[in-house]
Write an enzyme that holds these catalytic residues in place. Structure first.
Site, PDB file in Angstrom:
ATOM      1  N   LYS A  49      10.353 -32.784   0.961  1.00  0.00           N
ATOM      2  CA  LYS A  49       9.680 -31.626   1.563  1.00  0.00           C
ATOM      3  C   LYS A  49      10.061 -31.519   3.041  1.00  0.00           C
ATOM      4  CE  LYS A  49       6.070 -31.663  -1.866  1.00  0.00           C
ATOM      5  NZ  LYS A  49       4.806 -32.213  -2.327  1.00  0.00           N
ATOM      6  N   GLN A  93      -0.523 -34.799  -0.252  1.00  0.00           N
ATOM      7  CA  GLN A  93       0.286 -35.223  -1.392  1.00  0.00           C
ATOM      8  C   GLN A  93      -0.609 -35.877  -2.461  1.00  0.00           C
ATOM      9  OE1 GLN A  93       3.682 -34.646  -1.767  1.00  0.00           O
ATOM     10  NE2 GLN A  93       3.335 -35.452  -3.830  1.00  0.00           N
ATOM     11  N   ASP A 116      -0.112 -25.277  -0.999  1.00  0.00           N
ATOM     12  CA  ASP A 116       0.069 -25.744  -2.382  1.00  0.00           C
ATOM     13  C   ASP A 116      -0.584 -24.787  -3.378  1.00  0.00           C
ATOM     14  OD1 ASP A 116       1.604 -27.941  -3.013  1.00  0.00           O
ATOM     15  OD2 ASP A 116       0.074 -29.413  -2.473  1.00  0.00           O
TER      16      ASP A 116
END
Ligand code: NAP
Length: 281
Positions: A49, A93, A116
């Site tokens: 990422k 995460q 997200d």
């Protein structure tokens, strides 16, 4: 001959488009990634990422917190990032260590920084057809279908799996694209018979090479979300690719299918978030 859907190429195209846009419009975007513990798979995802951010011209900030971090400490950090005007995207995460409630942490992220697309407000917006951040993997699948000119409207779509991060948002997105949608799960009575109805079969079951030709209608499009390492340490998906290939009209391979799209769509959400925050100033 089946079309092999090249997610790596499409993902690179999207990253190039975003890079050009960030450069031309001088977009100031900053993503903050928080990792708790040092799960090796998570560390690789976080590294990828950051690499994608660097390529596109998005700044990235990261927090690598120890395994013992408490839920309160993590939520306090998220709340301070919510207030930080320099940050426009926050990503925690997953999975988190078992002593932390992921739902509580996701809920703490400001919906306008939830790149997200997991916050209940963004999921709710998707459900009722309003604007909001979309969950990256399902959004990436829609992008693949569209960029390969695979029609969705009016077609039978069967999704195997009903997780909050893949199956459910995938179903809502296919519905938004006017497909007729069926969702299967572990209690579905005759999975193969239901799956064979699909013009577009999307598999997110989390079991290596589970889906064989017996689950696939001749000429269907098969999208494989799964990612596993087999006994020979080779990457494979939820679909038995070799078995299914002669029977499909198009298919995503593993690796190089859905996987690379997730990061591309995350980058897209970061850029959208920066544009939105600038517009709101
Ligand atoms: P998950 O949370 O484990 O969900 C699996 C789903 O499959 C559940 O809804 C479960 O049903 C259903 N299922 C399990 N066994 C079944 C069976 N025998 N028959 C019918 N349905 C069954 O998985 P996930 O998070 O959605 O992920 C799925 C796969 O995609 C994994 O391999 C994961 O690693 C991969 N993944 C890839 C990406 C990417 O970027 N490429 C992103 C996310 C996930 P119940 O709900 O009834 O238990």
């Amino acid at each position: 001959m089946a079309v092999i859907i090249d997610g790596k190429r499409i993902s690179n195209d999207i990253k190039d488009e975003l890079k050009a846009r960030v450069n031309e419009q001088n977009i100031d975007a900053t993503l903050c990634v928080i990792q708790v513990g040092n799960d090796p798979a998570s560390s690789i995802y976080v590294k990828n990422k950051k690499k994608a951010c660097e390529y596109i011209g998005i700044k990235s900030v990261s927090y690598e917190l120890p395994d013992e971090t408490t839920e309160k400490e993590l939520i306090d950090l998220v709340q301070s990032l919510n207030e930080d005007k320099r940050i426009n995207g926050i990503l925690v995460q997953l999975p988190l260590p078992s002593h932390i409630n992921s739902d509580a942490v996701i809920k703490a992220i400001a919906p306008n920084k939830d790149v997200d697309g997991f916050h209940p407000e963004n999921v709710g917006n998707l459900c009722i057809g309003r604007q909001g951040f979309l969950s990256c993997t399902p959004a990436g699948i829609i992008e693949l279908l569209k960029r390969y000119d695979i029609p969705i409207e009016g077609r039978e779509c069967v999704i195997i799996g009903r997780s909050n991060i893949v199956g459910k948002p995938m179903a809502l997105l296919m519905l938004r694209e006017n497909a007729t949608v069926t969702i299967c799960h572990s209690r579905t009575r005759d999975l193969a018979e239901t799956a064979r109805r699909a013009d577009i079969l999307i598999v997110a079951i989390g079991k290596p090479r589970f889906i064989t030709k017996d689950y696939v209608k001749e000429g269907a499009v098969v999208i494989d979300v799964g990612i596993h390492r087999d006994e020979d340490n080779k990457l494979c998906g939820d679909v038995d690719y070799e078995d299914v290939l002669p029977h499909v009209s198009a298919i995503t391979p593993v690796p190089g299918g859905v996987g690379p799209m997730t990061i591309a769509m995350l980058m897209n959400n970061c850029v959208q978030s920066a544009l939105q925050m600038t517009a709101d100033k």
